[in-house]
Design a protein around this motif. Sequence first.
Motif, PDB file in Angstrom:
ATOM      1  N   GLY A 139      24.474  59.306  58.702  1.00  0.00           N
ATOM      2  CA  GLY A 139      23.606  59.469  57.528  1.00  0.00           C
ATOM      3  C   GLY A 139      23.384  58.112  56.891  1.00  0.00           C
ATOM      4  O   GLY A 139      22.749  57.232  57.465  1.00  0.00           O
ATOM      5  N   ARG A 188      22.614  55.277  53.504  1.00  0.00           N
ATOM      6  CA  ARG A 188      21.634  55.013  52.441  1.00  0.00           C
ATOM      7  C   ARG A 188      20.428  54.209  52.905  1.00  0.00           C
ATOM      8  O   ARG A 188      19.646  53.749  52.082  1.00  0.00           O
ATOM      9  CB  ARG A 188      22.335  54.290  51.280  1.00  0.00           C
ATOM     10  CG  ARG A 188      23.414  55.154  50.616  1.00  0.00           C
ATOM     11  CD  ARG A 188      23.991  54.503  49.378  1.00  0.00           C
ATOM     12  NE  ARG A 188      24.832  53.363  49.711  1.00  0.00           N
ATOM     13  CZ  ARG A 188      24.590  52.117  49.351  1.00  0.00           C
ATOM     14  NH1 ARG A 188      23.481  51.822  48.680  1.00  0.00           N
ATOM     15  NH2 ARG A 188      25.423  51.142  49.659  1.00  0.00           N
ATOM     16  N   HIS A 205      17.952  57.019  57.765  1.00  0.00           N
ATOM     17  CA  HIS A 205      18.907  58.101  57.513  1.00  0.00           C
ATOM     18  C   HIS A 205      18.786  59.209  58.566  1.00  0.00           C
ATOM     19  O   HIS A 205      19.787  59.648  59.150  1.00  0.00           O
ATOM     20  CB  HIS A 205      18.638  58.651  56.111  1.00  0.00           C
ATOM     21  CG  HIS A 205      19.583  59.707  55.655  1.00  0.00           C
ATOM     22  ND1 HIS A 205      20.757  59.414  55.000  1.00  0.00           N
ATOM     23  CD2 HIS A 205      19.526  61.062  55.730  1.00  0.00           C
ATOM     24  CE1 HIS A 205      21.387  60.536  54.694  1.00  0.00           C
ATOM     25  NE2 HIS A 205      20.662  61.554  55.135  1.00  0.00           N
ATOM     26  N   SER A 249      20.030  58.410  62.110  1.00  0.00           N
ATOM     27  CA  SER A 249      21.475  58.492  62.213  1.00  0.00           C
ATOM     28  C   SER A 249      21.943  59.935  62.399  1.00  0.00           C
ATOM     29  O   SER A 249      22.875  60.207  63.170  1.00  0.00           O
ATOM     30  CB  SER A 249      22.128  57.886  60.964  1.00  0.00           C
ATOM     31  OG  SER A 249      23.523  57.999  61.018  1.00  0.00           O
ATOM     32  N   CYS A 265      25.543  60.966  52.188  1.00  0.00           N
ATOM     33  CA  CYS A 265      24.245  61.262  51.575  1.00  0.00           C
ATOM     34  C   CYS A 265      23.560  59.964  51.164  1.00  0.00           C
ATOM     35  O   CYS A 265      24.198  58.915  51.035  1.00  0.00           O
ATOM     36  CB  CYS A 265      24.419  62.131  50.335  1.00  0.00           C
ATOM     37  SG  CYS A 265      25.140  63.738  50.633  1.00  0.00           S
ATOM     38  N   GLN A 266      22.271  60.047  50.917  1.00  0.00           N
ATOM     39  CA  GLN A 266      21.556  58.857  50.472  1.00  0.00           C
ATOM     40  C   GLN A 266      21.974  58.436  49.065  1.00  0.00           C
ATOM     41  O   GLN A 266      21.710  57.305  48.661  1.00  0.00           O
ATOM     42  CB  GLN A 266      20.048  59.090  50.562  1.00  0.00           C
ATOM     43  CG  GLN A 266      19.570  59.101  52.015  1.00  0.00           C
ATOM     44  CD  GLN A 266      18.078  59.206  52.156  1.00  0.00           C
ATOM     45  OE1 GLN A 266      17.458  60.093  51.604  1.00  0.00           O
ATOM     46  NE2 GLN A 266      17.494  58.301  52.922  1.00  0.00           N
ATOM     47  N   PHE A 308      25.692  54.774  61.903  1.00  0.00           N
ATOM     48  CA  PHE A 308      24.632  54.485  60.944  1.00  0.00           C
ATOM     49  C   PHE A 308      23.534  53.669  61.623  1.00  0.00           C
ATOM     50  O   PHE A 308      23.779  52.951  62.586  1.00  0.00           O
ATOM     51  CB  PHE A 308      25.184  53.672  59.759  1.00  0.00           C
ATOM     52  CG  PHE A 308      26.172  54.403  58.917  1.00  0.00           C
ATOM     53  CD1 PHE A 308      25.822  55.566  58.253  1.00  0.00           C
ATOM     54  CD2 PHE A 308      27.471  53.919  58.779  1.00  0.00           C
ATOM     55  CE1 PHE A 308      26.749  56.239  57.466  1.00  0.00           C
ATOM     56  CE2 PHE A 308      28.399  54.580  57.996  1.00  0.00           C
ATOM     57  CZ  PHE A 308      28.032  55.747  57.331  1.00  0.00           C
TER      58      PHE A 308
END
Length: 347
Positions: A9, A11, A15, A18, A42-43, A104
């Motif tokens: 995930g 930032r 996103h 990933s 999470c972002q 990521f």
Amino acid sequence: MTTLGVFFGGRSSEHRVSIDTANALIPILATLDDEVVWIYVCQDGRLLVCNSATADTYLDSDTPVDRLTTLPEYHLALSHGVMRLAPTSPEGAQLTIDVVLPVFHGSVGEDGSIQGLCQFFDIPCAGPTVLGAALSLDKAASKAIVRGHAIAVPDYRLIDIDTIDPDQLQLPFDGPYVVKPRTQGSSIGVGFVRDRSELPTAIAQARPFGIECLIERYIPAIEVHCYVLKTSTTMMTSRIAGKVPNSEIYSHETKLQAASSLRRLIDTDFSPATIDRIQHQARTVFNLLDGRGLARVDFFLRNNGELLFNELNSIPGLRRTPASGSYNSWANHGIEFRDVVAELIRP
């Protein structure tokens, strides 16, 4: 039994890429003996966690973010040699991570930051080193190092977007041009420019992804790549593959289109001498950029045989499909991708 923590995930603007990579790893990691904990970042930076028994339910869908955001939240606790995940609710159980596998993509996560965190606390982390990850994401630094060792790269100039006047910009080469953010993935924010009049628009489009960008001379060529795996016990090189997009560059939009939008090439489309040259160059670049783990090295191959380095992707993206380039490259090499992943997570 080793507990593997897959971090995904993040930032960055990549996103969703990933998430796709984590999803592709589910069936592969299920064949190994490790316990796997899936840590979705999470972002907004929160950590949401699931295990292998439920990972498929959350990741393998058309709207994975909507499902993933319903997972329980955990906090990260670190001390020397120990990584723990503590639940924010009293119902959850505390988890201990033995090895970190970061998947990521993009500017926050693929840039060496999580590797640095793990190194600081002496937590085993699979994949690239701090330096290797940072160099792979920095297009200017990687090209400067490679060019300094007599490996050809496209002509380029690095500019500060906020201080340069595009109308007064002096370039030592003619167009067409490709404009690329300095520290992003291979296609985010990348634009093709036919002549000088289009440069201001392309530079402005790169600005959301950083204050610096590269203006490269456009190279009409086939894009070819080769995967390299290097751990403390082994170094292997895959066979090569390539792609011919239906536009001037392999843009982010092209990636999201159907596979029919580009023509894929396999090793039999190239001569043995060309294959050897690309593999040798891939290993050389990988070592120059402090490579470790699994990386994809991308080149431009011109009609006259000239080979130019484009970039190194220290955490290649994957999709859960038999047509994935990563799977095919290793299968053609006589190596199961499962074995590649098993080697990768043994730091």
